[in-house]
Design a protein around this motif. Sequence first.
Motif, PDB file in Angstrom:
ATOM      1  N   VAL A 161       0.869  -1.183   0.000  1.00 42.37           N
ATOM      2  CA  VAL A 161       0.000   0.000   0.000  1.00 42.37           C
ATOM      3  C   VAL A 161       0.908   1.237   0.000  1.00 42.37           C
ATOM      4  O   VAL A 161       1.181   1.824   1.052  1.00 42.37           O
ATOM      5  CB  VAL A 161      -0.940   0.000   1.236  1.00 42.37           C
ATOM      6  N   PRO A 162       1.383   1.629  -1.170  1.00 47.29           N
ATOM      7  CA  PRO A 162       2.347   2.741  -1.228  1.00 47.29           C
ATOM      8  C   PRO A 162       1.689   4.102  -1.028  1.00 47.29           C
ATOM      9  O   PRO A 162       0.487   4.275  -1.234  1.00 47.29           O
ATOM     10  CB  PRO A 162       2.906   2.625  -2.649  1.00 47.29           C
ATOM     11  N   GLU A 163       2.495   5.063  -0.627  1.00 46.70           N
ATOM     12  CA  GLU A 163       2.050   6.449  -0.597  1.00 46.70           C
ATOM     13  C   GLU A 163       2.105   7.016  -2.007  1.00 46.70           C
ATOM     14  O   GLU A 163       2.813   6.492  -2.872  1.00 46.70           O
ATOM     15  CB  GLU A 163       2.960   7.273   0.327  1.00 46.70           C
ATOM     16  N   ASN A 164       1.359   8.088  -2.217  1.00 41.24           N
ATOM     17  CA  ASN A 164       1.378   8.841  -3.475  1.00 41.24           C
ATOM     18  C   ASN A 164       0.970   8.028  -4.700  1.00 41.24           C
ATOM     19  O   ASN A 164       1.428   8.319  -5.809  1.00 41.24           O
ATOM     20  CB  ASN A 164       2.755   9.482  -3.704  1.00 41.24           C
ATOM     21  N   ALA A 165       0.129   7.022  -4.528  1.00 44.35           N
ATOM     22  CA  ALA A 165      -0.354   6.286  -5.695  1.00 44.35           C
ATOM     23  C   ALA A 165      -1.162   7.252  -6.565  1.00 44.35           C
ATOM     24  O   ALA A 165      -1.968   8.031  -6.044  1.00 44.35           O
ATOM     25  CB  ALA A 165      -1.204   5.100  -5.270  1.00 44.35           C
ATOM     26  N   PRO A 166      -0.952   7.242  -7.872  1.00 42.81           N
ATOM     27  CA  PRO A 166      -1.594   8.238  -8.736  1.00 42.81           C
ATOM     28  C   PRO A 166      -3.115   8.123  -8.777  1.00 42.81           C
ATOM     29  O   PRO A 166      -3.794   9.083  -9.152  1.00 42.81           O
ATOM     30  CB  PRO A 166      -0.983   7.959 -10.109  1.00 42.81           C
ATOM     31  N   TYR A 167      -3.657   6.998  -8.371  1.00 41.09           N
ATOM     32  CA  TYR A 167      -5.113   6.807  -8.422  1.00 41.09           C
ATOM     33  C   TYR A 167      -5.813   7.225  -7.130  1.00 41.09           C
ATOM     34  O   TYR A 167      -7.039   7.228  -7.064  1.00 41.09           O
ATOM     35  CB  TYR A 167      -5.450   5.350  -8.746  1.00 41.09           C
ATOM     36  N   TYR A 168      -5.085   7.605  -6.063  1.00 37.40           N
ATOM     37  CA  TYR A 168      -5.725   8.073  -4.841  1.00 37.40           C
ATOM     38  C   TYR A 168      -6.424   9.405  -5.093  1.00 37.40           C
ATOM     39  O   TYR A 168      -5.837  10.338  -5.662  1.00 37.40           O
ATOM     40  CB  TYR A 168      -4.712   8.273  -3.707  1.00 37.40           C
ATOM     41  N   TYR A 216      -5.994  15.100   0.609  1.00 40.68           N
ATOM     42  CA  TYR A 216      -5.849  16.409   1.244  1.00 40.68           C
ATOM     43  C   TYR A 216      -5.333  16.347   2.671  1.00 40.68           C
ATOM     44  O   TYR A 216      -4.975  17.370   3.238  1.00 40.68           O
ATOM     45  CB  TYR A 216      -7.157  17.209   1.168  1.00 40.68           C
ATOM     46  N   GLU A 217      -5.253  15.161   3.285  1.00 36.95           N
ATOM     47  CA  GLU A 217      -4.708  15.061   4.645  1.00 36.95           C
ATOM     48  C   GLU A 217      -3.255  14.587   4.653  1.00 36.95           C
ATOM     49  O   GLU A 217      -2.724  14.254   5.700  1.00 36.95           O
ATOM     50  CB  GLU A 217      -5.565  14.111   5.483  1.00 36.95           C
ATOM     51  N   GLY A 218      -2.628  14.534   3.496  1.00 32.74           N
ATOM     52  CA  GLY A 218      -1.226  14.150   3.413  1.00 32.74           C
ATOM     53  C   GLY A 218      -1.036  12.819   2.718  1.00 32.74           C
ATOM     54  O   GLY A 218      -1.969  12.013   2.595  1.00 32.74           O
ATOM     55  N   PRO A 219       0.180  12.544   2.277  1.00 33.83           N
ATOM     56  CA  PRO A 219       0.444  11.330   1.498  1.00 33.83           C
ATOM     57  C   PRO A 219       0.326  10.030   2.295  1.00 33.83           C
ATOM     58  O   PRO A 219       0.168   8.962   1.706  1.00 33.83           O
ATOM     59  CB  PRO A 219       1.879  11.528   0.990  1.00 33.83           C
ATOM     60  N   ASP A 220       0.378  10.118   3.630  1.00 31.52           N
ATOM     61  CA  ASP A 220       0.269   8.897   4.440  1.00 31.52           C
ATOM     62  C   ASP A 220      -1.170   8.577   4.832  1.00 31.52           C
ATOM     63  O   ASP A 220      -1.446   7.508   5.366  1.00 31.52           O
ATOM     64  CB  ASP A 220       1.137   9.004   5.696  1.00 31.52           C
ATOM     65  N   ASP A 221      -2.119   9.484   4.546  1.00 25.11           N
ATOM     66  CA  ASP A 221      -3.483   9.303   5.057  1.00 25.11           C
ATOM     67  C   ASP A 221      -4.254   8.191   4.344  1.00 25.11           C
ATOM     68  O   ASP A 221      -4.774   7.290   4.995  1.00 25.11           O
ATOM     69  CB  ASP A 221      -4.257  10.620   4.990  1.00 25.11           C
ATOM     70  N   ILE A 250      -6.303   2.329   4.212  1.00 21.62           N
ATOM     71  CA  ILE A 250      -6.287   0.996   3.582  1.00 21.62           C
ATOM     72  C   ILE A 250      -5.639  -0.030   4.509  1.00 21.62           C
ATOM     73  O   ILE A 250      -6.173  -1.127   4.709  1.00 21.62           O
ATOM     74  CB  ILE A 250      -5.570   1.055   2.213  1.00 21.62           C
ATOM     75  N   LYS A 251      -4.505   0.319   5.102  1.00 26.48           N
ATOM     76  CA  LYS A 251      -3.826  -0.601   6.024  1.00 26.48           C
ATOM     77  C   LYS A 251      -4.708  -0.934   7.218  1.00 26.48           C
ATOM     78  O   LYS A 251      -4.777  -2.094   7.654  1.00 26.48           O
ATOM     79  CB  LYS A 251      -2.501   0.008   6.506  1.00 26.48           C
ATOM     80  N   ALA A 252      -5.402   0.072   7.748  1.00 27.01           N
ATOM     81  CA  ALA A 252      -6.295  -0.167   8.879  1.00 27.01           C
ATOM     82  C   ALA A 252      -7.415  -1.129   8.492  1.00 27.01           C
ATOM     83  O   ALA A 252      -7.795  -2.005   9.279  1.00 27.01           O
ATOM     84  CB  ALA A 252      -6.863   1.155   9.389  1.00 27.01           C
ATOM     85  N   SER A 253      -7.943  -0.991   7.281  1.00 25.79           N
ATOM     86  CA  SER A 253      -8.996  -1.900   6.832  1.00 25.79           C
ATOM     87  C   SER A 253      -8.466  -3.307   6.599  1.00 25.79           C
ATOM     88  O   SER A 253      -9.145  -4.289   6.895  1.00 25.79           O
ATOM     89  CB  SER A 253      -9.654  -1.370   5.561  1.00 25.79           C
ATOM     90  N   LEU A 254      -7.266  -3.419   6.062  1.00 22.28           N
ATOM     91  CA  LEU A 254      -6.678  -4.744   5.824  1.00 22.28           C
ATOM     92  C   LEU A 254      -6.445  -5.509   7.128  1.00 22.28           C
ATOM     93  O   LEU A 254      -6.708  -6.704   7.214  1.00 22.28           O
ATOM     94  CB  LEU A 254      -5.358  -4.618   5.062  1.00 22.28           C
ATOM     95  N   LEU A 255      -5.930  -4.819   8.129  1.00 18.66           N
ATOM     96  CA  LEU A 255      -5.596  -5.487   9.387  1.00 18.66           C
ATOM     97  C   LEU A 255      -6.764  -5.557  10.357  1.00 18.66           C
ATOM     98  O   LEU A 255      -6.853  -6.483  11.152  1.00 18.66           O
ATOM     99  CB  LEU A 255      -4.403  -4.803  10.047  1.00 18.66           C
ATOM    100  N   GLY A 256      -7.630  -4.559  10.338  1.00 16.80           N
ATOM    101  CA  GLY A 256      -8.815  -4.588  11.185  1.00 16.80           C
ATOM    102  C   GLY A 256      -8.726  -3.667  12.385  1.00 16.80           C
ATOM    103  O   GLY A 256      -7.650  -3.225  12.795  1.00 16.80           O
ATOM    104  N   SER A 257      -9.891  -3.406  12.951  1.00 17.04           N
ATOM    105  CA  SER A 257      -9.996  -2.456  14.054  1.00 17.04           C
ATOM    106  C   SER A 257     -10.242  -3.124  15.397  1.00 17.04           C
ATOM    107  O   SER A 257     -10.400  -2.433  16.405  1.00 17.04           O
ATOM    108  CB  SER A 257     -11.125  -1.464  13.774  1.00 17.04           C
TER     109      SER A 257
END
Length: 140
Positions: A72-79, A83-88, A93-100
Amino acid sequence: MKTFQKEIRLKPYKRGYHLITQELIAALPELQSIQTGILHIFVKHTSASLTINENADPTVRQDFESHLNEMVPENAPYYKHTYEGPDDMPAHIKASLLGSAVQIPITNGKLNLGIWQGIYLGEHREHGVGRMLVVTLMGN
């Protein structure tokens, strides 16, 4: 059946995967009163996650971070949500993959984890804040 619920604010962690098992146990003296039950832990954020994995070798947590950054890279051209930064968006996505949330059995007043298992907080933002957890104990 006994039930108990409270919110715990974790200290701020830097980006990466952090063992929080002992921090949770210290915040839950009520755990000792449950002989047989379940601990449910839920993180109230969309850019952090919870998971259970290896608790002994810290390189496992480093490898988690490296692998998920490749997946799940930062700055993917399709994102579109940028507006909250390149890590947002990658953090979401990472949170959804791993779970809450995670659930752990309680046996004789202790978490019944495997010998090499620990509870991880996945902090997916560069500048994490103190994350809020809702912990629920249920049992006899």
